[in-house]
Design a protein around this motif. Structure first.
Motif, PDB file in Angstrom:
ATOM      1  N   GLN A  47      -3.622  29.419 -24.406  1.00 25.07           N
ATOM      2  CA  GLN A  47      -4.895  28.776 -23.684  1.00 25.07           C
ATOM      3  C   GLN A  47      -5.108  29.333 -22.428  1.00 25.07           C
ATOM      4  O   GLN A  47      -3.700  29.436 -21.780  1.00 25.07           O
ATOM      5  N   ARG A  49      -4.979  28.884 -18.448  1.00 24.48           N
ATOM      6  CA  ARG A  49      -4.825  27.844 -17.500  1.00 24.48           C
ATOM      7  C   ARG A  49      -5.114  28.466 -16.104  1.00 24.48           C
ATOM      8  O   ARG A  49      -5.089  29.803 -15.918  1.00 24.48           O
ATOM      9  N   LYS A  56      -5.627  33.024 -13.116  1.00 23.87           N
ATOM     10  CA  LYS A  56      -5.620  32.690 -14.347  1.00 23.87           C
ATOM     11  C   LYS A  56      -4.568  33.448 -15.441  1.00 23.87           C
ATOM     12  O   LYS A  56      -4.400  34.512 -14.966  1.00 23.87           O
ATOM     13  N   GLU A  70     -10.431  22.101 -30.189  1.00 26.08           N
ATOM     14  CA  GLU A  70     -11.417  22.135 -29.103  1.00 26.08           C
ATOM     15  C   GLU A  70     -12.688  21.885 -29.294  1.00 26.08           C
ATOM     16  O   GLU A  70     -13.411  20.965 -28.495  1.00 26.08           O
ATOM     17  N   LYS A  73     -12.748  17.886 -29.617  1.00 22.26           N
ATOM     18  CA  LYS A  73     -12.432  17.321 -28.299  1.00 22.26           C
ATOM     19  C   LYS A  73     -13.734  16.714 -27.769  1.00 22.26           C
ATOM     20  O   LYS A  73     -13.837  15.526 -27.268  1.00 22.26           O
ATOM     21  N   MET A  86      -8.793  14.771 -16.308  1.00 25.56           N
ATOM     22  CA  MET A  86      -7.780  15.055 -17.471  1.00 25.56           C
ATOM     23  C   MET A  86      -8.400  14.277 -18.665  1.00 25.56           C
ATOM     24  O   MET A  86      -8.956  13.287 -18.431  1.00 25.56           O
ATOM     25  N   PRO A 129      -3.073  23.363 -14.770  1.00 24.49           N
ATOM     26  CA  PRO A 129      -4.307  22.924 -15.219  1.00 24.49           C
ATOM     27  C   PRO A 129      -5.195  23.667 -15.922  1.00 24.49           C
ATOM     28  O   PRO A 129      -5.120  24.901 -15.853  1.00 24.49           O
ATOM     29  N   LEU A 130      -6.193  23.023 -16.590  1.00 25.05           N
ATOM     30  CA  LEU A 130      -7.311  23.809 -17.349  1.00 25.05           C
ATOM     31  C   LEU A 130      -8.350  24.294 -16.231  1.00 25.05           C
ATOM     32  O   LEU A 130      -8.517  23.760 -15.363  1.00 25.05           O
ATOM     33  N   ILE A 131      -9.090  25.357 -16.985  1.00 30.38           N
ATOM     34  CA  ILE A 131     -10.109  25.862 -15.859  1.00 30.38           C
ATOM     35  C   ILE A 131     -11.062  24.997 -15.723  1.00 30.38           C
ATOM     36  O   ILE A 131     -11.808  24.794 -14.566  1.00 30.38           O
ATOM     37  N   GLY A 132     -11.644  24.060 -16.750  1.00 33.30           N
ATOM     38  CA  GLY A 132     -12.548  23.243 -16.573  1.00 33.30           C
ATOM     39  C   GLY A 132     -12.303  21.933 -15.447  1.00 33.30           C
ATOM     40  O   GLY A 132     -13.043  21.415 -14.833  1.00 33.30           O
ATOM     41  N   GLU A 133     -10.941  21.691 -15.235  1.00 32.70           N
ATOM     42  CA  GLU A 133     -10.444  20.739 -14.648  1.00 32.70           C
ATOM     43  C   GLU A 133     -10.559  21.293 -12.973  1.00 32.70           C
ATOM     44  O   GLU A 133     -11.118  20.748 -12.068  1.00 32.70           O
TER      45      GLU A 133
END
Length: 203
Positions: A47, A49, A56, A70, A73, A86, A129-133
């Motif tokens: 994934q 991050r 990234k 996913e 989710k 989160m 963290p995730l990209i979306g976060e």
């Protein structure tokens, strides 16, 4: 971080990363077949991050969820138990039986030692963290991108499964950055090992 401190931290990461990958190889003999037998698909989950300074990278874990996790989710977002940026729910239906065991014992994290050797992560650091976060971060949240993310950190030894506020995660990450020392890393590593054996705070 002075150049000497960075050298010490990287040296610890290389030594720990090599040891961790050796253990990962041994665990793979048992974990990979168990994952694939229960849920067909790759045993390693990859994934994207966000790391130091917003860089990234692909993070590696033993797969603990079904392949359609996913997509599912989106259906579960209304059940999110975290306040902030989160996602986490108790008894997540996307997690397999094998996945629950490897998460409870933190075995799913071991492939991240490859990330440590590659230099994307550190053994001890901030939560990756995730990209979306990150796309929703406010200015004070970005402070946690000042260093490499870690396999473990203050957020993990502080009972990660009990934390329900994203701002608390940010506070712990900033506290780690502002008070870093070699001794603090050793203290976190010791507490992480104890937490794993006691199965305290695992997701």
């Amino acid at each position: 971080f002075t150049p000497a401190e960075l050298f010490i931290k990287r040296a610890m990461d290389i030594c720990g990363g090599l040891t961790g990958l050796l253990i990962t190889g041994i665990l793979s003999i048992f974990v990979v077949p168990a994952i694939c037998l229960e849920s067909p698909g790759p045993a390693i989950f990859k994934q994207i991050r966000v790391g130091k300074n917003g860089r990234k990278f692909a993070i590696y874990k033993f797969r603990s969820m079904y392949m359609d996790a996913e997509e599912r989710k989106r259906e579960l977002m209304e059940k999110n138990e975290m306040n902030g940026l989160m996602f986490k729910i108790k008894d997540d239906p996307r997690i397999t039986r094998t996945g629950r065991f490897i998460r409870k014992t933190s075995i799913d994290e071991f492939p991240q030692f490859l990330n440590v050797l590659k230099g994307d992560m550190s053994i001890v650091g901030t939560r990756p963290p995730l990209i979306g976060e990150v796309s929703l971060y406010e200015l004070h949240h970005r402070a946690r991108l000042a260093i490499k993310p870690g396999i473990t950190g203050l957020w993990q030894i502080s009972g990660r499964s009990d934390i329900t506020d994203f701002e608390e995660v940010v506070r712990l990450d900033r506290e780690y950055i502002e008070n870093w020392s070699f001794g603090l890393d050793v203290k976190i590593l010791v507490k992480t090992v104890l937490a794993v054996f006691m199965r305290d705070g695992a997701v």
